[in-house]
Design a protein around this motif. Structure first.
Motif, PDB file in Angstrom:
ATOM      1  N   SER A  40       0.833  -1.211   0.000  1.00  0.00           N
ATOM      2  CA  SER A  40       0.000   0.000   0.000  1.00  0.00           C
ATOM      3  C   SER A  40       0.865   1.257   0.000  1.00  0.00           C
ATOM      4  CB  SER A  40      -0.939   0.008   1.216  1.00  0.00           C
ATOM      5  OG  SER A  40      -0.203  -0.014   2.430  1.00  0.00           O
ATOM      6  N   GLY A  41       1.961   1.223   0.753  1.00  0.00           N
ATOM      7  CA  GLY A  41       2.859   2.365   0.787  1.00  0.00           C
ATOM      8  C   GLY A  41       3.514   2.611  -0.557  1.00  0.00           C
ATOM      9  N   HIS A  42       3.964   1.549  -1.218  1.00  0.00           N
ATOM     10  CA  HIS A  42       4.613   1.702  -2.515  1.00  0.00           C
ATOM     11  C   HIS A  42       3.612   2.100  -3.603  1.00  0.00           C
ATOM     12  CE1 HIS A  42       8.140  -0.036  -0.646  1.00  0.00           C
ATOM     13  NE2 HIS A  42       8.826   0.187  -1.753  1.00  0.00           N
ATOM     14  N   LEU A  43       2.374   1.589  -3.506  1.00  0.00           N
ATOM     15  CA  LEU A  43       1.353   2.011  -4.464  1.00  0.00           C
ATOM     16  C   LEU A  43       1.045   3.502  -4.308  1.00  0.00           C
ATOM     17  CD1 LEU A  43      -1.352  -0.820  -4.745  1.00  0.00           C
ATOM     18  CD2 LEU A  43       0.213   0.008  -6.499  1.00  0.00           C
ATOM     19  N   THR A  44       0.989   3.960  -3.055  1.00  0.00           N
ATOM     20  CA  THR A  44       0.754   5.379  -2.809  1.00  0.00           C
ATOM     21  C   THR A  44       1.873   6.234  -3.400  1.00  0.00           C
ATOM     22  OG1 THR A  44      -0.445   4.890  -0.755  1.00  0.00           O
ATOM     23  CG2 THR A  44       0.382   7.131  -1.023  1.00  0.00           C
ATOM     24  N   ILE A  45       3.123   5.781  -3.207  1.00  0.00           N
ATOM     25  CA  ILE A  45       4.265   6.504  -3.771  1.00  0.00           C
ATOM     26  C   ILE A  45       4.198   6.491  -5.296  1.00  0.00           C
ATOM     27  CG2 ILE A  45       6.778   6.519  -4.003  1.00  0.00           C
ATOM     28  CD1 ILE A  45       6.913   5.285  -1.182  1.00  0.00           C
ATOM     29  N   GLY A  46       3.896   5.301  -5.861  1.00  0.00           N
ATOM     30  CA  GLY A  46       3.806   5.182  -7.316  1.00  0.00           C
ATOM     31  C   GLY A  46       2.714   6.058  -7.902  1.00  0.00           C
TER      32      GLY A  46
ATOM     33  N   GLN B 149      -1.370  -7.933  11.835  1.00  0.00           N
ATOM     34  CA  GLN B 149      -1.994  -7.770  10.521  1.00  0.00           C
ATOM     35  C   GLN B 149      -3.048  -6.669  10.539  1.00  0.00           C
ATOM     36  OE1 GLN B 149      -3.958 -10.611   7.138  1.00  0.00           O
ATOM     37  NE2 GLN B 149      -4.619 -10.969   9.215  1.00  0.00           N
ATOM     38  N   ALA B 150      -3.810  -6.591  11.629  1.00  0.00           N
ATOM     39  CA  ALA B 150      -4.848  -5.567  11.746  1.00  0.00           C
ATOM     40  C   ALA B 150      -4.241  -4.170  11.777  1.00  0.00           C
ATOM     41  CB  ALA B 150      -5.687  -5.807  12.998  1.00  0.00           C
ATOM     42  N   VAL B 151      -3.136  -4.016  12.485  1.00  0.00           N
ATOM     43  CA  VAL B 151      -2.477  -2.713  12.567  1.00  0.00           C
ATOM     44  C   VAL B 151      -1.900  -2.307  11.210  1.00  0.00           C
ATOM     45  CG1 VAL B 151      -0.556  -1.464  13.626  1.00  0.00           C
ATOM     46  CG2 VAL B 151      -1.969  -2.977  15.021  1.00  0.00           C
ATOM     47  N   ALA B 152      -1.550  -3.313  10.399  1.00  0.00           N
ATOM     48  CA  ALA B 152      -0.909  -3.047   9.108  1.00  0.00           C
ATOM     49  C   ALA B 152      -1.869  -2.525   8.046  1.00  0.00           C
ATOM     50  CB  ALA B 152      -0.218  -4.314   8.601  1.00  0.00           C
ATOM     51  N   VAL B 153      -3.095  -2.143   8.441  1.00  0.00           N
ATOM     52  CA  VAL B 153      -4.003  -1.505   7.475  1.00  0.00           C
ATOM     53  C   VAL B 153      -3.514  -0.110   7.095  1.00  0.00           C
ATOM     54  CG1 VAL B 153      -6.022  -2.788   8.266  1.00  0.00           C
ATOM     55  CG2 VAL B 153      -5.497  -0.584   9.308  1.00  0.00           C
ATOM     56  N   PHE B 154      -2.659   0.477   7.922  1.00  0.00           N
ATOM     57  CA  PHE B 154      -2.140   1.809   7.606  1.00  0.00           C
ATOM     58  C   PHE B 154      -1.110   1.715   6.481  1.00  0.00           C
ATOM     59  CE2 PHE B 154      -3.705   2.305  11.930  1.00  0.00           C
ATOM     60  CZ  PHE B 154      -4.389   3.501  11.829  1.00  0.00           C
ATOM     61  N   PRO B 155      -1.200   2.604   5.483  1.00  0.00           N
ATOM     62  CA  PRO B 155      -0.279   2.557   4.344  1.00  0.00           C
ATOM     63  C   PRO B 155       1.155   2.807   4.774  1.00  0.00           C
ATOM     64  CG  PRO B 155      -1.510   4.627   4.348  1.00  0.00           C
ATOM     65  CD  PRO B 155      -2.117   3.758   5.408  1.00  0.00           C
ATOM     66  N   GLY B 156       2.023   1.870   4.414  1.00  0.00           N
ATOM     67  CA  GLY B 156       3.420   1.978   4.813  1.00  0.00           C
ATOM     68  C   GLY B 156       3.802   0.936   5.841  1.00  0.00           C
ATOM     69  N   LEU B 157       2.830   0.428   6.590  1.00  0.00           N
ATOM     70  CA  LEU B 157       3.080  -0.685   7.500  1.00  0.00           C
ATOM     71  C   LEU B 157       2.897  -1.975   6.706  1.00  0.00           C
ATOM     72  CD1 LEU B 157       1.447   0.132  10.967  1.00  0.00           C
ATOM     73  CD2 LEU B 157       3.823  -0.465  10.512  1.00  0.00           C
ATOM     74  N   SER B 158       3.965  -2.685   6.491  1.00  0.00           N
ATOM     75  CA  SER B 158       3.926  -3.887   5.665  1.00  0.00           C
ATOM     76  C   SER B 158       3.144  -5.002   6.357  1.00  0.00           C
ATOM     77  CB  SER B 158       5.348  -4.367   5.370  1.00  0.00           C
ATOM     78  OG  SER B 158       5.335  -5.666   4.825  1.00  0.00           O
ATOM     79  N   ARG B 159       2.190  -5.593   5.623  1.00  0.00           N
ATOM     80  CA  ARG B 159       1.407  -6.708   6.180  1.00  0.00           C
ATOM     81  C   ARG B 159       2.313  -7.913   6.428  1.00  0.00           C
ATOM     82  NH1 ARG B 159      -4.158  -7.700   4.932  1.00  0.00           N
ATOM     83  NH2 ARG B 159      -3.887  -6.379   3.086  1.00  0.00           N
ATOM     84  N   SER B 160       3.082  -8.299   5.407  1.00  0.00           N
ATOM     85  CA  SER B 160       3.965  -9.454   5.575  1.00  0.00           C
ATOM     86  C   SER B 160       5.094  -9.132   6.553  1.00  0.00           C
ATOM     87  CB  SER B 160       4.545  -9.888   4.224  1.00  0.00           C
ATOM     88  OG  SER B 160       5.339  -8.864   3.650  1.00  0.00           O
ATOM     89  N   GLY B 161       5.621  -7.914   6.482  1.00  0.00           N
ATOM     90  CA  GLY B 161       6.684  -7.540   7.406  1.00  0.00           C
ATOM     91  C   GLY B 161       6.227  -7.547   8.845  1.00  0.00           C
ATOM     92  N   SER B 162       5.034  -6.999   9.107  1.00  0.00           N
ATOM     93  CA  SER B 162       4.509  -6.939  10.474  1.00  0.00           C
ATOM     94  C   SER B 162       4.207  -8.329  11.027  1.00  0.00           C
ATOM     95  CB  SER B 162       3.237  -6.084  10.514  1.00  0.00           C
ATOM     96  OG  SER B 162       3.509  -4.757  10.132  1.00  0.00           O
TER      97      SER B 162
END
Length: 279
Positions: free
Chosen positions: A24-30, A161-174
């Motif tokens: 989501s973070g990278h899509l926002t940047i793109g 995973q729930a916290v990772a809804v914010f753009p930039g917080l990686s779902r897989s990373g978290s």
């Protein structure tokens, strides 16, 4: 959106959905760099998210067949226990989706509208730095290793995973970093992390598709349909790159190479914060 922009964004989505760097973070940047309105590209985002789910199903098809085979034996076994843990992990994101969906959407809409003046990228940058800290800490920490993911650990990973809804917080990373901090075995953690995100991603795609098919009066005036050619190109790009990234990430987690993604997230996070002041 042109087919070339769809190609680039599709590849970005496919790679970053599984690599711990926030899709989501990278899509926002793109979208910011291409000057694309995030709200107007909802149909594109649905397509690329479905594509990445299908890539997971392809790479982990043996595990999925095993789970359903054990499930339909109608007895308590390893596969059934695994499915129960996945369901438990979905509880936090389900609560967030049902109770806080409108509030979260209002935040995201604000970020997309504000992206032109840099506020959206500021949020992405801060969250990417948080992702970096999580990955670095999970690399440094040496907890006692557990053989299998327990129901309690599944719930805690679900919270990540729930916290990772914010753009930039990686779902897989978290989820993977949280599992490593809890001491879960590397060989099984990536697989569990990727399987547990399939239902929430599909559920969100269904909800977004419903809003797209039956939009509100306000949304009708704001939503711009993406060209069919761009949707097809984006879907294929996300699917192919997603297959590659899913396989790669499983191997990287086994080898414990996530520290480099932490450094990458920190660099991109800082760049996201300062980018609006440069251009």
């Amino acid at each position: 959106m042109t087919w070339f922009q769809a190609l680039i964004l599709g590849i970005v989505q496919g790679l970053t959905e599984y690599l711990p760097v926030s899709s989501s973070g990278h899509l926002t940047i793109g979208q910011y760099l291409f000057g694309i309105d995030g709200e107007g590209a909802m149909d594109f985002e649905i397509m690329v998210h479905v594509a990445t789910v299908l890539s997971t199903c392809l790479i982990l098809w043996k595990e999925i067949v095993w789970l359903f085979t054990d499930l339909f034996k109608f007895k308590w076994n390893e596969g059934t226990r695994y499915i129960v843990n996945i369901i438990i992990s979905m509880i936090p994101v389900g609560i967030v989706g049902l109770c806080l969906n409108d509030y979260i959407e209002s935040i995201f809409n604000y970020d997309k509208i504000a992206a032109s003046c840099g506020n959206g990228l500021l949020v992405v940058g801060i969250c990417l730095i948080v992702t970096a800290l999580l990955l670095v800490f999970s690399y440094i920490a040496k907890p006692r290793v557990k053989e299998n993911v327990s129901p309690l650990h599944a719930f805690v990973i679900g919270l990540a995973q729930a916290v990772a809804v914010f753009p930039g917080l990686s779902r897989s990373g978290s989820t993977i970093a949280t599992g490593l901090l809890l001491g879960n075995k590397k060989e099984k953690l990536a697989q569990f992390s990727f399987l547990m995100v399939i239902p929430p991603i599909l559920g969100q795609a269904v909800l977004d598709a419903k809003d797209l098919i039956f939009p509100s009066a306000e949304a009708v005036t704001e939503t711009v349909s993406t060209p069919t050619s761009a949707l097809i190109v984006g879907f294929l790009a996300a699917f192919i790159s997603g297959c590659f990234a899913c396989k790669l990430m499983i191997n990287l987690v086994k080898k414990g190479k996530l520290i480099w993604f932490g450094i990458y997230c920190a660099v991109i996070g800082i760049m996201s914060i300062v980018l609006p002041y440069i251009f």
